[in-house]
Write a protein that holds these residues in place. Structure first.
Motif, PDB file in Angstrom:
ATOM      1  N   ALA A 185       0.835  -1.202   0.000  1.00 29.38           N
ATOM      2  CA  ALA A 185       0.000   0.000   0.000  1.00 29.38           C
ATOM      3  C   ALA A 185       0.870   1.253   0.000  1.00 29.38           C
ATOM      4  CB  ALA A 185      -0.935  -0.004   1.201  1.00 29.38           C
ATOM      5  N   ARG A 186       1.928   1.234   0.798  1.00 30.30           N
ATOM      6  CA  ARG A 186       2.843   2.389   0.842  1.00 30.30           C
ATOM      7  C   ARG A 186       3.569   2.563  -0.496  1.00 30.30           C
ATOM      8  NH1 ARG A 186       4.075  -0.032   6.265  1.00 30.30           N
ATOM      9  NH2 ARG A 186       2.882   1.246   7.738  1.00 30.30           N
ATOM     10  N   ARG A 187       3.986   1.458  -1.102  1.00 32.24           N
ATOM     11  CA  ARG A 187       4.660   1.527  -2.407  1.00 32.24           C
ATOM     12  C   ARG A 187       3.714   2.075  -3.470  1.00 32.24           C
ATOM     13  NH1 ARG A 187       6.746  -4.345  -2.728  1.00 32.24           N
ATOM     14  NH2 ARG A 187       7.064  -3.913  -4.908  1.00 32.24           N
ATOM     15  N   MET A 188       2.453   1.683  -3.396  1.00 37.10           N
ATOM     16  CA  MET A 188       1.476   2.166  -4.369  1.00 37.10           C
ATOM     17  C   MET A 188       1.233   3.660  -4.178  1.00 37.10           C
ATOM     18  SD  MET A 188      -0.205   1.315  -7.010  1.00 37.10           S
ATOM     19  CE  MET A 188      -0.023  -0.454  -6.938  1.00 37.10           C
ATOM     20  N   GLY A 189       1.170   4.119  -2.941  1.00 32.34           N
ATOM     21  CA  GLY A 189       1.016   5.554  -2.691  1.00 32.34           C
ATOM     22  C   GLY A 189       2.168   6.351  -3.264  1.00 32.34           C
ATOM     23  N   LYS A 190       3.376   5.835  -3.094  1.00 27.82           N
ATOM     24  CA  LYS A 190       4.572   6.491  -3.635  1.00 27.82           C
ATOM     25  C   LYS A 190       4.518   6.518  -5.170  1.00 27.82           C
ATOM     26  CE  LYS A 190       8.257   5.545  -1.374  1.00 27.82           C
ATOM     27  NZ  LYS A 190       9.467   4.887  -0.831  1.00 27.82           N
ATOM     28  N   ALA A 191       4.075   5.411  -5.770  1.00 28.77           N
ATOM     29  CA  ALA A 191       3.977   5.334  -7.233  1.00 28.77           C
ATOM     30  C   ALA A 191       2.937   6.321  -7.766  1.00 28.77           C
ATOM     31  CB  ALA A 191       3.624   3.916  -7.666  1.00 28.77           C
ATOM     32  N   LEU A 192       1.806   6.450  -7.087  1.00 24.47           N
ATOM     33  CA  LEU A 192       0.776   7.405  -7.523  1.00 24.47           C
ATOM     34  C   LEU A 192       1.300   8.836  -7.446  1.00 24.47           C
ATOM     35  CD1 LEU A 192      -2.403   5.891  -5.845  1.00 24.47           C
ATOM     36  CD2 LEU A 192      -1.807   5.867  -8.263  1.00 24.47           C
ATOM     37  N   LEU A 243      -1.597   4.092   1.597  1.00 19.26           N
ATOM     38  CA  LEU A 243      -1.418   4.967   0.440  1.00 19.26           C
ATOM     39  C   LEU A 243      -1.144   6.396   0.886  1.00 19.26           C
ATOM     40  CD1 LEU A 243      -2.627   2.828  -1.655  1.00 19.26           C
ATOM     41  CD2 LEU A 243      -3.823   4.770  -2.583  1.00 19.26           C
ATOM     42  N   GLU A 244      -1.956   6.854   1.813  1.00 20.01           N
ATOM     43  CA  GLU A 244      -1.857   8.250   2.252  1.00 20.01           C
ATOM     44  C   GLU A 244      -0.530   8.537   2.955  1.00 20.01           C
ATOM     45  OE1 GLU A 244      -4.900  11.642   3.859  1.00 20.01           O
ATOM     46  OE2 GLU A 244      -5.201   9.599   4.568  1.00 20.01           O
ATOM     47  N   GLU A 245       0.054   7.535   3.603  1.00 19.57           N
ATOM     48  CA  GLU A 245       1.339   7.733   4.282  1.00 19.57           C
ATOM     49  C   GLU A 245       2.421   8.190   3.318  1.00 19.57           C
ATOM     50  OE1 GLU A 245       2.805   4.518   6.714  1.00 19.57           O
ATOM     51  OE2 GLU A 245       0.848   4.238   7.649  1.00 19.57           O
ATOM     52  N   THR A 246       2.402   7.683   2.087  1.00 21.80           N
ATOM     53  CA  THR A 246       3.456   8.021   1.127  1.00 21.80           C
ATOM     54  C   THR A 246       2.980   8.951   0.006  1.00 21.80           C
ATOM     55  OG1 THR A 246       3.003   5.946  -0.016  1.00 21.80           O
ATOM     56  CG2 THR A 246       4.840   5.963   1.547  1.00 21.80           C
ATOM     57  N   TYR A 247       1.688   9.007  -0.222  1.00 19.33           N
ATOM     58  CA  TYR A 247       1.129   9.895  -1.238  1.00 19.33           C
ATOM     59  C   TYR A 247       1.038  11.318  -0.698  1.00 19.33           C
ATOM     60  CZ  TYR A 247      -2.313  11.570  -4.702  1.00 19.33           C
ATOM     61  OH  TYR A 247      -2.962  12.259  -5.691  1.00 19.33           O
ATOM     62  N   GLY A 248       0.776  11.430   0.595  1.00 16.24           N
ATOM     63  CA  GLY A 248       0.497  12.714   1.221  1.00 16.24           C
ATOM     64  C   GLY A 248      -0.992  12.841   1.425  1.00 16.24           C
ATOM     65  N   ASP A 249      -1.410  13.928   2.033  1.00 20.68           N
ATOM     66  CA  ASP A 249      -2.831  14.113   2.313  1.00 20.68           C
ATOM     67  C   ASP A 249      -3.651  14.025   1.043  1.00 20.68           C
ATOM     68  OD1 ASP A 249      -2.364  14.453   5.004  1.00 20.68           O
ATOM     69  OD2 ASP A 249      -2.301  16.640   4.876  1.00 20.68           O
ATOM     70  N   PHE A 250      -4.724  13.254   1.113  1.00 20.24           N
ATOM     71  CA  PHE A 250      -5.648  13.174  -0.018  1.00 20.24           C
ATOM     72  C   PHE A 250      -6.365  14.517  -0.138  1.00 20.24           C
ATOM     73  CE2 PHE A 250      -6.238   8.374   0.878  1.00 20.24           C
ATOM     74  CZ  PHE A 250      -5.157   8.062   0.077  1.00 20.24           C
ATOM     75  N   LEU A 251      -6.320  15.090  -1.307  1.00 20.01           N
ATOM     76  CA  LEU A 251      -6.999  16.359  -1.550  1.00 20.01           C
ATOM     77  C   LEU A 251      -8.317  16.111  -2.270  1.00 20.01           C
ATOM     78  CD1 LEU A 251      -3.907  18.504  -2.612  1.00 20.01           C
ATOM     79  CD2 LEU A 251      -4.991  18.327  -0.354  1.00 20.01           C
ATOM     80  N   PHE A 252      -8.916  14.971  -1.985  1.00 23.46           N
ATOM     81  CA  PHE A 252     -10.184  14.592  -2.581  1.00 23.46           C
ATOM     82  C   PHE A 252     -10.986  13.846  -1.526  1.00 23.46           C
ATOM     83  CE2 PHE A 252      -6.919  11.484  -3.567  1.00 23.46           C
ATOM     84  CZ  PHE A 252      -7.481  10.293  -3.132  1.00 23.46           C
ATOM     85  N   PRO A 253     -12.301  13.887  -1.631  1.00 22.22           N
ATOM     86  CA  PRO A 253     -13.102  13.177  -0.642  1.00 22.22           C
ATOM     87  C   PRO A 253     -13.085  11.668  -0.867  1.00 22.22           C
ATOM     88  CG  PRO A 253     -14.523  14.244  -2.261  1.00 22.22           C
ATOM     89  CD  PRO A 253     -13.110  14.655  -2.583  1.00 22.22           C
ATOM     90  N   ALA A 293      -3.422  -5.080  -4.160  1.00 25.27           N
ATOM     91  CA  ALA A 293      -2.790  -3.755  -4.267  1.00 25.27           C
ATOM     92  C   ALA A 293      -2.522  -3.329  -5.707  1.00 25.27           C
ATOM     93  CB  ALA A 293      -1.521  -3.657  -3.430  1.00 25.27           C
ATOM     94  N   ALA A 294      -3.062  -4.035  -6.682  1.00 23.07           N
ATOM     95  CA  ALA A 294      -2.896  -3.643  -8.083  1.00 23.07           C
ATOM     96  C   ALA A 294      -3.864  -2.514  -8.428  1.00 23.07           C
ATOM     97  CB  ALA A 294      -3.144  -4.834  -8.994  1.00 23.07           C
ATOM     98  N   LEU A 295      -3.428  -1.680  -9.369  1.00 25.10           N
ATOM     99  CA  LEU A 295      -4.213  -0.535  -9.784  1.00 25.10           C
ATOM    100  C   LEU A 295      -4.389  -0.559 -11.294  1.00 25.10           C
ATOM    101  CD1 LEU A 295      -3.982   3.047  -8.580  1.00 25.10           C
ATOM    102  CD2 LEU A 295      -3.546   2.647 -10.995  1.00 25.10           C
ATOM    103  N   VAL A 296      -5.626  -0.308 -11.741  1.00 25.82           N
ATOM    104  CA  VAL A 296      -5.957  -0.240 -13.162  1.00 25.82           C
ATOM    105  C   VAL A 296      -6.590   1.119 -13.420  1.00 25.82           C
ATOM    106  CG1 VAL A 296      -7.311  -1.232 -15.044  1.00 25.82           C
ATOM    107  CG2 VAL A 296      -6.478  -2.704 -13.219  1.00 25.82           C
ATOM    108  N   PRO A 349       2.147  -3.982  -7.728  1.00 26.67           N
ATOM    109  CA  PRO A 349       3.113  -3.719  -6.661  1.00 26.67           C
ATOM    110  C   PRO A 349       4.433  -4.466  -6.830  1.00 26.67           C
ATOM    111  CG  PRO A 349       0.967  -4.196  -5.727  1.00 26.67           C
ATOM    112  CD  PRO A 349       0.871  -4.437  -7.208  1.00 26.67           C
ATOM    113  N   ARG A 350       4.390  -5.687  -7.341  1.00 20.81           N
ATOM    114  CA  ARG A 350       5.636  -6.453  -7.497  1.00 20.81           C
ATOM    115  C   ARG A 350       6.568  -5.851  -8.533  1.00 20.81           C
ATOM    116  NH1 ARG A 350       1.755 -10.053  -9.832  1.00 20.81           N
ATOM    117  NH2 ARG A 350       1.946 -10.096 -12.096  1.00 20.81           N
ATOM    118  N   GLU A 351       6.041  -4.981  -9.397  1.00 26.70           N
ATOM    119  CA  GLU A 351       6.872  -4.347 -10.416  1.00 26.70           C
ATOM    120  C   GLU A 351       7.433  -2.998  -9.961  1.00 26.70           C
ATOM    121  OE1 GLU A 351       4.395  -4.193 -13.895  1.00 26.70           O
ATOM    122  OE2 GLU A 351       4.495  -6.372 -14.187  1.00 26.70           O
ATOM    123  N   LEU A 352       7.053  -2.572  -8.749  1.00 22.75           N
ATOM    124  CA  LEU A 352       7.553  -1.305  -8.213  1.00 22.75           C
ATOM    125  C   LEU A 352       8.831  -1.556  -7.439  1.00 22.75           C
ATOM    126  CD1 LEU A 352       4.217   0.187  -6.866  1.00 22.75           C
ATOM    127  CD2 LEU A 352       5.378   0.762  -8.996  1.00 22.75           C
TER     128      LEU A 352
END
Length: 171
Positions: free
Chosen positions: A34-41, A66-76, A139-142, A167-170
């Motif tokens: 989840a943290r890796r995905m947040g960083k990737a986003l 996700l939010e830990e590495t993405y930063g504060d969500f600026l969306f609801p 944890a995959a994203l499409v 996630p395995r490709e990050l």
């Protein structure tokens, strides 16, 4: 043009086999993904206007990671019980009811519904879609581009898979 992003929750724990499915938390691998995905986003500058998420513990914790590495969500983020183990038909109803002013939406939930929705919404003509057909891991994203002006217009085969992040490709 609308963009719909589907995110499967990260890997959950089975440490308590008698625990209710709804309450299962993430395991260590899930938190890491989840943290890796947040960083990737964040790195890809992917943002959203709105998010709809399952109320299950593992989805809530995926969003926390996700939010830990993405930063504060600026969306609801709207938690919706209907997303929990929803079929692709139910998820499509949720997509069609998204706010009209939202251009980019995120749905965070579960398989097999998310995987089937991605397959249903996209044309069978590209490599990324074929990868989705092989299975959408935790944890995959499409990200799907939809050539519509309103969410209510979304239909089968309309979209194109623009991004598939596993996630395995990050790293």
């Amino acid at each position: 043009m609308k963009r719909l992003t589907l995110l499967r929750h990260a890997k959950s724990s089975w440490d308590e086999p008698d625990a209710d499915d709804f309450d299962r938390p993430l395991n260590d691998r899930g938190w890491k993904a989840a943290r890796r995905m947040g960083k990737a986003l964040k790195h890809r500058k992917i943002h959203f206007d709105v998010a709809i998420a399952s109320t299950a513990a593992r989805v809530r914790e995926t969003l926390d990671g996700l939010e830990e590495t993405y930063g504060d969500f600026l969306f609801p983020v709207h938690f919706d019980q209907r997303v929990y183990l929803a079929s692709s038909d139910e998820l499509l109803r949720i997509v069609r009811a998204l706010p009209a002013d939202a251009e980019r939406a995120l749905i965070v939930g579960h398989n097999p519904g998310l995987e089937r929705l991605a397959i249903t919404l996209t044309a069978d003509d590209d490599d990324l879609r074929h990868k989705v057909e092989e299975g959408l891991p935790t944890a995959a994203l499409v990200e799907i581009e939809l050539p519509v002006d309103q969410w209510i217009e979304v239909g089968p085969g309309d979209g194109t898979v623009e991004e598939l992040i596993l996630p395995r490709e990050l790293d």
